[in-house]
Design a protein around this motif. Structure first.
Motif, short mmCIF file in Angstrom:
data_model
loop_
_atom_site.label_atom_id
_atom_site.label_comp_id
_atom_site.label_asym_id
_atom_site.label_seq_id
_atom_site.Cartn_x
_atom_site.Cartn_y
_atom_site.Cartn_z
N VAL B 99 0.85 -1.20 0.00
CA VAL B 99 0.00 0.00 0.00
C VAL B 99 0.88 1.25 0.00
O VAL B 99 0.57 2.25 -0.65
CB VAL B 99 -0.95 -0.02 1.21
N ALA B 100 2.02 1.18 0.67
CA ALA B 100 2.91 2.33 0.75
C ALA B 100 3.82 2.44 -0.47
O ALA B 100 4.59 3.41 -0.59
CB ALA B 100 3.75 2.25 2.02
N ASP B 116 -1.91 7.72 8.00
CA ASP B 116 -2.80 7.57 6.85
C ASP B 116 -2.95 6.12 6.47
O ASP B 116 -4.05 5.63 6.19
CB ASP B 116 -2.23 8.31 5.63
N LEU B 117 -1.81 5.43 6.45
CA LEU B 117 -1.79 4.04 6.03
C LEU B 117 -2.68 3.18 6.92
O LEU B 117 -3.53 2.42 6.44
CB LEU B 117 -0.35 3.53 6.08
N LEU B 120 -6.35 3.94 6.39
CA LEU B 120 -6.83 3.42 5.12
C LEU B 120 -7.07 1.92 5.22
O LEU B 120 -8.09 1.40 4.76
CB LEU B 120 -5.76 3.72 4.07
N ALA B 148 -6.70 0.61 -1.59
CA ALA B 148 -5.92 1.37 -0.62
C ALA B 148 -4.65 1.91 -1.26
O ALA B 148 -4.25 3.06 -1.05
CB ALA B 148 -5.59 0.47 0.58
N ARG B 149 -3.98 1.07 -2.07
CA ARG B 149 -2.75 1.50 -2.73
C ARG B 149 -3.02 2.67 -3.67
O ARG B 149 -2.24 3.62 -3.75
CB ARG B 149 -2.15 0.32 -3.51
N MET B 152 -3.55 5.84 -1.59
CA MET B 152 -2.48 6.17 -0.65
C MET B 152 -1.76 7.48 -0.94
O MET B 152 -1.46 8.26 -0.05
CB MET B 152 -1.46 5.02 -0.64
N SER B 154 -2.82 10.01 -2.18
CA SER B 154 -3.76 11.13 -2.25
C SER B 154 -3.75 11.75 -3.64
O SER B 154 -3.47 12.93 -3.82
CB SER B 154 -3.39 12.18 -1.19
#
Ligand code: ATP
Ligand code: ATP
Ligand code: MG
Ligand code: MG
Lengths: 301, 225, 301, 225
Positions: B99-100, B116-117, B120, B148-149, B152, B154
């Motif tokens: 996701v990050a 945030d992670l 989410l 989510a990825r 992530m 934004s």
């Protein structure tokens, strides 16, 4: 320019882009092993090349670059034929000096056979002429023999040092052969690393797609793969080279029969020579992988 | 802003999409429907520069994707979150790392965005799977990780291709709510889906345009749903 | 048993199971190339091994297995020391025969120097003893020299044929070295093919999953991969061997200076020897891939 | 006949499925629902021997899958057509060859079944894609090829995991109809799906049992749909 910057980044390391490539895999092992095996073989070939080169040089020096002419003739003829032979030798290209031996020198030569007290003047001892060849020219011994036969029929060329010449050639040939296999081994390694890189890239097609999708640039992706492969090749080659050097060092060298390949190996600073193998492997792997990666990335547009 | 100007696309055979013009305004919310094989996925790929129009222009922030360099396209993608129909991951990284990933690729520090992670992951119901690896996920879980990825970084635009194809009704509603919320924060959203019940359910929450691909053309649907 | 059946099926071919494995791929190319490169190197190593072996044999034959002992002593001492030397020689292991030369033989030996008319009886000519070594035992020349020094101080061993002995050793050593690299090359090839097979199998994980799902047995899947890889290795090795044989045949062989490595290569039926290389490569690839395939399939349960 | 007898399954952590007993009668029609991550896919994998129960017994034709050899499982699978959630294909073979793959693997002559193949492709609406390669298919098209492949061998049992996750309503109805027809021919059918509208639509056509996995247990749903 760009490659230099990249090569530097390679050494410094980029833990970020590193993690995105799957850590293991058989292509990676294949790269390491191939590099190691090829480095090992290269080490042997290099040792053989260096040893045979050294041998060729030593034997070439030992070639005394000289021959002896022996003139046997009835007493009165001896001086005449000696003069004739000397005249022939003077006009033969490739001869630096031709000098008849005097009585003392001849006696010294015969001493082991007859002792010092030999009455050389009273015996029908042949006259010897010592000939020194010019080091740069090639003496035509067969031609000389023919000419001497005509001018001084009692003259015999004693070609005692010539038997070593083919050995020198053989050693030089062996050096050439080992150098050739060194080139072949390096080429094969380059091809194998390139193919392994290609294989890894196509096996990781989905990794590349994911990275693309989240906005990774080609350079970022290439760098991750290139770094991985260069380090693998470098590491593998280093291990292979060290193993090869140990194997070469352990080769039984029987100093007793000191001779030909009995001193296979490196000497002194020569031991630094194989250190170039992993460096070369690293450079080859870097170039091969970078080429493969950028090409693959372009075709996967 | 994404503009399509008389766009056509063909995979080599006949044209799959013809003469499509559309302006996607920042902050808008679109659904994209159409029968299987109509070209929804193709359409979304044109919008993020994964495919290049065979005729006409696709402009991202005014620049034709066909004139963009590969690096420019990569940079443009960092502003577009994509949820692919068949999402793929880096199987050797954990769910959280996947996701990050967009942050990492952009060279940004993932630790900053830690809060945030986690938020989410909890929204898509995968907090308990944060350290799992992608091959251990169920089909619906994969889709949620992909969402989510996509969110992530934004991004300004979110393009989601069948994001609820394998997800049950309750979870679909949660995900729709997340996308609506992001839209309210000003992000552009486009969802390709064949799930008409989801489109209907959205009507109460957001002012959405429903586009339909049929017979190579883009039509405005809506009243008939 | 099972492997034999499989090997036969391999030759006959099974177009069905063949098609299920993706036809190309870099691992496949890698396998072909690796086999070719290794076969090429193996061909060279084999040629070097055969040539140096042949050379060692020839030189060993040419070693005349004889030496000469020269006894120089004042007239009356000569016969005594000769007897002493003969006594020593009789008790030395590794000597087949020791025989003093008579006057005629000695004259013949000295003829080139002094002509036939030399009054040999009047000169202090040394006595020569011709020693023939036993072909099966190894003569300790240094030991013999020490013992002779004690019993017959005027005796000198003329070790004229011995200079070739280190050369024979060198040639044998070279043969050993080439055989060693042959083993190394084969081992490296086996490892590389195994790794390449592993890499191909894990790159084709989804192919295996699909086949599993539709009810394919392990044997069916393994066979498809094994056949592919064995044929690749066989083909690559055949090409590499042929290239290697051509390269060996093209090696300039200067008959003029006929000698050491100048006749590198195979002779007569020896040319059939390299044909074993691709066969060996095929067997190695078969075993390696089958092992890799069945292992991978088991872990992918 | 497939029997589950007090089956439990765990991937290594806690138990995902516990104490599940079920007898799937030949010729029966089942739906399997449950939230995302409940274990529907895991359940199906247990039924065709891709996973082995960590407790209890799964019996195929009376034989416990845990006592079956790898070859026996392979043979048993030839009688079970599986449509996986994330279908994979041999990307170097055409759609038609992929659909015929089960025959080829079983050593049967595909040319005999040519007519069946064409009919099947036309039913799932992919006659025009018969020579395409799998990477050229859309998401929904892939699912339909997977269905055709599962049905090709005329298996006794058909297990379909979200076969309509990416498929529009009309096509879903076609596919449901195909499965109902096969069921009428005596084949056992089990469909894992989160698509409740499909389950509702089936009621008019077939007598189906609806199973629901929730909280590690298998429940009979039905009345509340
Ligand atoms: N790479 C490709 N090469 C050739 N044809 C392709 C390729 N990708 C897609 N197609 C074809 O283009 C058509 C549209 O594909 P697309 O994936 O855009 O459909 P879709 O609307 O997303 O369908 P679905 O709802 O099933 O996902 C399909 O018929 C497909 O076979
Ligand atoms: N190989 C695996 N290792 C560990 N955990 C796994 C593995 N496969 C699945 N799981 C976990 O087991 C749970 C159930 O997975 P399963 O795929 O059976 O769910 P599902 O009901 O099919 O869900 P969905 O509707 O989303 O497809 C999930 O939480 C998943 O993370
Ligand atoms: Mg699609
Ligand atoms: Mg599932």
């Amino acid at each position: 320019m760009k490659a230099t910057t990249l090569a530097m980044a390679l050494m410094v390391g980029d833990p970020h882009s590193d993690r995105v490539v799957p850590p293991t895999g058989f292509t990676a092992q294949l790269t390491s092993f191939t590099s190691a095996a090829m480095a090992f073989l290269a080490c042997f070939a290099l040792a053989l090349s260096v040893s045979s080169g050294r041998l060729a040089d030593r034997w070439a020096q030992e070639l005394s670059q000289s021959l002896t002419i022996r003139i046997s003739a009835p007493g009165d003829q001896l001086a005449v034929q000696t003069q004739a032979a000397l005249a022939v030798l003077e006009t033969t290209p490739g001869i630096e000096e031709a000098r008849p031996l005097d009585a003392d020198e001849q006696r010294a030569l015969l001493a082991p056979w007859f002792g010092q007290s030999l009455p050389i003047e009273e015996l029908p001892v042949p006259q010897l002429i010592d000939v020194i060849e010019a080091s740069d020219a090639d003496l035509d011994v067969d031609g000389l023999r023919l000419r001497l036969q005509a001018e001084a029929p009692g003259a015999v060329i004693d070609d005692h040092s010539r038997w070593r010449r083919p050995l020198v050639q053989a050693a030089q040939r062996l050096r050439g052969l080992s150098a050739l296999s060194l080139i072949l081994i390096t080429g094969a390694m380059a091809a194998m690393v390139t193919l392994a890189a290609h294989a890894a890239l196509s096996a990781n097609r989905s990794v590349i797609e994911v990275l693309r999708q989240v906005g990774a640039r080609d350079d970022y992706i290439a760098k991750a793969f290139v770094r991985r492969f260069t380090l693998r090749a470098l590491g593998g080659a280093a291990v292979g080279t060290i193993a090869g050097m140990i194997a070469v060092a352990l080769m039984p060298s029987s100093e007793a029969t000191a001779g030909f390949l009995t001193d296979l190996g490196f000497r002194g600073l020569g031991w630094l020579l194989p250190a170039t193998i992993p460096i070369l492997a690293g450079i080859v792997a870097f170039a091969a992988t970078r080429f493969a990666a950028l090409r693959t990335l372009r075709t996967m547009a | 802003m994404i503009e399509l100007d008389k766009v056509a696309y063909s995979y080599g055979g006949g044209e799959l999409l013809s003469d499509i013009s559309l302006t996607v305004q920042p902050g808008s919310f679109h659904f994209l429907t159409g029968p299987s094989g109509a070209g929804k996925t193709t359409f979304l790929k044109l919008m993020y520069g994964d495919l290049l129009a065979t005729a006409g222009q696709v402009r991202l922030s005014g620049v034709d994707t066909r004139t963009m360099s590969r690096d420019q396209i990569a940079l443009a993608r960092r502003k577009i979150g994509v949820v692919p129909q068949n999402s793929q991951f880096l199987d050797h990284l954990s769910v959280a790392d996947n996701v990050a990933l967009p942050l990492q690729v952009a060279g940004r520090d993932a630790t900053e965005a830690q809060a945030d992670l986690e938020q989410l992951l909890s929204w898509v119901g995968l907090s308990s799977h944060r350290d799992a690896f992608p091959p251990e996920l169920s089909g619906g879980e994969r889709q949620r990780v992909a969402l989510a990825r996509a969110v992530m970084m934004s991004p300004d635009v979110i393009l989601a291709d069948e994001p609820t194809g394998n997800i049950d009704w309750e979870m679909s509603q949660r995900i729709l709510k997340l996308l609506v919320e992001l839209n309210k924060m000003g992000k552009t959203v486009m969802i390709a889906t064949h799930d008409l019940t989801m489109i209907r359910a959205s009507k109460a929450q957001v002012q959405a345009r429903v586009l339909r691909i049929a017979n190579r053309r883009l039509q405005l649907a809506g009243a008939d749903l």
